[in-house]
Design a protein around this motif. Structure first.
Motif, PDB file in Angstrom:
ATOM      1  N   TRP A  46       0.818  -1.212   0.000  1.00 51.99           N
ATOM      2  CA  TRP A  46       0.000   0.000   0.000  1.00 51.99           C
ATOM      3  C   TRP A  46       0.849   1.258   0.000  1.00 51.99           C
ATOM      4  N   ARG A  47       1.991   1.209   0.669  1.00 52.65           N
ATOM      5  CA  ARG A  47       2.895   2.362   0.612  1.00 52.65           C
ATOM      6  C   ARG A  47       3.391   2.578  -0.821  1.00 52.65           C
ATOM      7  N   ALA A  48       3.724   1.488  -1.490  1.00 57.19           N
ATOM      8  CA  ALA A  48       4.185   1.603  -2.871  1.00 57.19           C
ATOM      9  C   ALA A  48       3.100   2.201  -3.757  1.00 57.19           C
ATOM     10  N   LEU A  49       1.863   1.775  -3.573  1.00 55.51           N
ATOM     11  CA  LEU A  49       0.752   2.315  -4.362  1.00 55.51           C
ATOM     12  C   LEU A  49       0.582   3.810  -4.091  1.00 55.51           C
ATOM     13  N   ALA A  50       0.652   4.197  -2.824  1.00 51.46           N
ATOM     14  CA  ALA A  50       0.498   5.607  -2.469  1.00 51.46           C
ATOM     15  C   ALA A  50       1.594   6.468  -3.083  1.00 51.46           C
ATOM     16  N   LYS A  51       2.755   5.865  -3.341  1.00 49.45           N
ATOM     17  CA  LYS A  51       3.875   6.594  -3.937  1.00 49.45           C
ATOM     18  C   LYS A  51       3.850   6.559  -5.469  1.00 49.45           C
ATOM     19  N   GLY A  52       2.838   5.886  -6.039  1.00 45.02           N
ATOM     20  CA  GLY A  52       2.690   5.925  -7.485  1.00 45.02           C
ATOM     21  C   GLY A  52       2.868   4.629  -8.223  1.00 45.02           C
ATOM     22  N   ALA A  53       3.055   3.513  -7.517  1.00 43.02           N
ATOM     23  CA  ALA A  53       3.172   2.218  -8.190  1.00 43.02           C
ATOM     24  C   ALA A  53       1.865   1.871  -8.890  1.00 43.02           C
ATOM     25  N   ALA A  54       1.971   1.127  -9.981  1.00 44.11           N
ATOM     26  CA  ALA A  54       0.771   0.687 -10.682  1.00 44.11           C
ATOM     27  C   ALA A  54      -0.030  -0.245  -9.779  1.00 44.11           C
ATOM     28  N   PRO A  55      -1.348  -0.078  -9.725  1.00 49.31           N
ATOM     29  CA  PRO A  55      -2.149  -0.933  -8.838  1.00 49.31           C
ATOM     30  C   PRO A  55      -2.235  -2.370  -9.344  1.00 49.31           C
ATOM     31  N   ASP A  56      -2.054  -3.286  -8.423  1.00 47.97           N
ATOM     32  CA  ASP A  56      -2.279  -4.704  -8.689  1.00 47.97           C
ATOM     33  C   ASP A  56      -3.337  -5.135  -7.682  1.00 47.97           C
ATOM     34  N   TRP A  57      -4.599  -4.891  -8.029  1.00 44.49           N
ATOM     35  CA  TRP A  57      -5.676  -5.087  -7.066  1.00 44.49           C
ATOM     36  C   TRP A  57      -5.770  -6.529  -6.594  1.00 44.49           C
ATOM     37  N   GLU A  58      -5.541  -7.477  -7.501  1.00 45.26           N
ATOM     38  CA  GLU A  58      -5.647  -8.884  -7.100  1.00 45.26           C
ATOM     39  C   GLU A  58      -4.615  -9.215  -6.016  1.00 45.26           C
ATOM     40  N   ARG A  59      -3.451  -8.638  -6.121  1.00 38.60           N
ATOM     41  CA  ARG A  59      -2.418  -8.874  -5.106  1.00 38.60           C
ATOM     42  C   ARG A  59      -2.727  -8.105  -3.832  1.00 38.60           C
ATOM     43  N   LEU A  60      -3.157  -6.862  -3.961  1.00 35.25           N
ATOM     44  CA  LEU A  60      -3.460  -6.050  -2.787  1.00 35.25           C
ATOM     45  C   LEU A  60      -4.595  -6.646  -1.964  1.00 35.25           C
ATOM     46  N   PHE A  61      -5.563  -7.271  -2.642  1.00 34.49           N
ATOM     47  CA  PHE A  61      -6.725  -7.811  -1.946  1.00 34.49           C
ATOM     48  C   PHE A  61      -6.756  -9.342  -1.948  1.00 34.49           C
ATOM     49  N   ALA A  62      -5.610  -9.956  -2.145  1.00 34.64           N
ATOM     50  CA  ALA A  62      -5.559 -11.417  -2.134  1.00 34.64           C
ATOM     51  C   ALA A  62      -6.064 -11.954  -0.795  1.00 34.64           C
ATOM     52  N   GLY A  63      -7.074 -12.809  -0.862  1.00 29.82           N
ATOM     53  CA  GLY A  63      -7.635 -13.403   0.349  1.00 29.82           C
ATOM     54  C   GLY A  63      -8.760 -12.619   0.991  1.00 29.82           C
ATOM     55  N   TYR A  64      -9.080 -11.429   0.459  1.00 33.43           N
ATOM     56  CA  TYR A  64     -10.132 -10.590   1.036  1.00 33.43           C
ATOM     57  C   TYR A  64     -11.384 -10.611   0.167  1.00 33.43           C
ATOM     58  N   LYS A  65     -12.546 -10.589   0.833  1.00 35.00           N
ATOM     59  CA  LYS A  65     -13.827 -10.560   0.114  1.00 35.00           C
ATOM     60  C   LYS A  65     -14.470  -9.179   0.116  1.00 35.00           C
ATOM     61  N   SER A  66     -13.991  -8.299   0.966  1.00 39.04           N
ATOM     62  CA  SER A  66     -14.587  -6.962   1.081  1.00 39.04           C
ATOM     63  C   SER A  66     -13.517  -5.987   1.553  1.00 39.04           C
ATOM     64  N   CYS A  67     -13.822  -4.697   1.430  1.00 34.42           N
ATOM     65  CA  CYS A  67     -12.883  -3.679   1.908  1.00 34.42           C
ATOM     66  C   CYS A  67     -13.648  -2.453   2.372  1.00 34.42           C
ATOM     67  N   VAL A  68     -13.162  -1.852   3.446  1.00 34.43           N
ATOM     68  CA  VAL A  68     -13.702  -0.602   3.972  1.00 34.43           C
ATOM     69  C   VAL A  68     -12.544   0.213   4.524  1.00 34.43           C
ATOM     70  N   ASP A  69     -12.763   1.500   4.747  1.00 38.31           N
ATOM     71  CA  ASP A  69     -11.787   2.356   5.400  1.00 38.31           C
ATOM     72  C   ASP A  69     -10.639   2.692   4.450  1.00 38.31           C
ATOM     73  N   TRP A  70      -9.825   3.664   4.856  1.00 35.18           N
ATOM     74  CA  TRP A  70      -8.562   3.880   4.170  1.00 35.18           C
ATOM     75  C   TRP A  70      -7.637   2.713   4.472  1.00 35.18           C
ATOM     76  N   PRO A  71      -6.714   2.362   3.582  1.00 28.62           N
ATOM     77  CA  PRO A  71      -6.382   3.071   2.354  1.00 28.62           C
ATOM     78  C   PRO A  71      -7.288   2.781   1.156  1.00 28.62           C
ATOM     79  N   SER A  72      -8.029   1.667   1.184  1.00 30.96           N
ATOM     80  CA  SER A  72      -8.779   1.282  -0.022  1.00 30.96           C
ATOM     81  C   SER A  72      -9.841   2.305  -0.402  1.00 30.96           C
ATOM     82  N   ALA A  73     -10.435   2.990   0.595  1.00 27.07           N
ATOM     83  CA  ALA A  73     -11.520   3.928   0.301  1.00 27.07           C
ATOM     84  C   ALA A  73     -11.072   5.074  -0.606  1.00 27.07           C
ATOM     85  N   TYR A  74      -9.783   5.392  -0.612  1.00 30.02           N
ATOM     86  CA  TYR A  74      -9.290   6.452  -1.491  1.00 30.02           C
ATOM     87  C   TYR A  74      -9.381   6.028  -2.958  1.00 30.02           C
TER      88      TYR A  74
END
Length: 200
Positions: A46-74
């Motif tokens: 998530w730090r890498a994404l905030a600094k401008g890395a290309a998003p890899d959503w499947e990797r960022l959310f691997a194992g998760y079925k839902s998301c709330v709150d920062w950082p994902s809410a941004y």
């Protein structure tokens, strides 16, 4: 595993209670800032994404079925488009009460942070609040603009506005699941969130 529920509300709008509620309803694990706190790899990604890395959503959310709150809410715009079948929840409270909570919890955590790569600085201070998280009028305007953007962007049939105190019924109806026998969770961990944004 793909995200089935996406939260678009700012931190301090009942997101930790929503995280627990979604888990209880079978939509967990639910991604939340607490996951970034708990896992070094999550923090790194998530730090890498905030600094401008290309998003890899499947990797960022691997194992998760839902998301709330920062950082994902941004990143809700991208997530709503990527996971086009997911239900969307806007956790909401009045702008004034949100500010009162934000300034007592997350804002001091940001102020305590000396690490320019922390999500408190790299994401919230610089990107969410344009360098002015301590400016009450500006922060509230940003909060209100986010709410307006969600309402204009997400189709009404896909969106639930969940206000503090709404409880199980509207949430379960939105997700198509039975109302549990347990009470709706109520979490308000002030010190935990202060620590989260000073260290992550």
């Amino acid at each position: 595993m793909s995200l089935t529920v996406i939260g678009t509300g700012f931190g301090r709008t009942g997101t930790d209670s929503m995280r627990e509620a979604l888990t209880m309803l079978g939509f967990g694990p639910c991604h939340h800032m607490s996951e970034v706190m708990a896992h070094a790899e999550q923090k790194r990604l998530w730090r890498a994404l905030a600094k401008g890395a290309a998003p890899d959503w499947e990797r960022l959310f691997a194992g998760y079925k839902s998301c709330v709150d920062w950082p994902s809410a941004y990143y809700w715009r991208e997530l709503v488009e990527t996971y086009c079948q997911a239900r969307v929840i806007l956790t909401w409270r009045s702008p004034e009460s949100w500010w009162e909570s934000f300034q007592k919890t997350i804002l001091p955590g940001i102020a305590d942070s000396k690490d320019q790569d922390s999500l408190g600085i790299a994401l919230l201070t610089k990107q969410v609040f344009g360098g002015r998280p301590q400016d009450r009028a500006h922060a509230i305007a940003v909060y209100e603009a986010n709410v307006e953007a969600v309402l204009k962007t997400v189709p009404a049939e896909r969106l639930l506005i969940h206000k503090l105190g709404d409880g199980w019924e509207p949430l379960c109806a939105h997700l198509g699941v039975p109302v549990p026998d347990e009470l709706y969770p109520a979490r308000n961990t002030t010190q935990e969130f202060r620590t989260a944004f000073s260290m992550n």
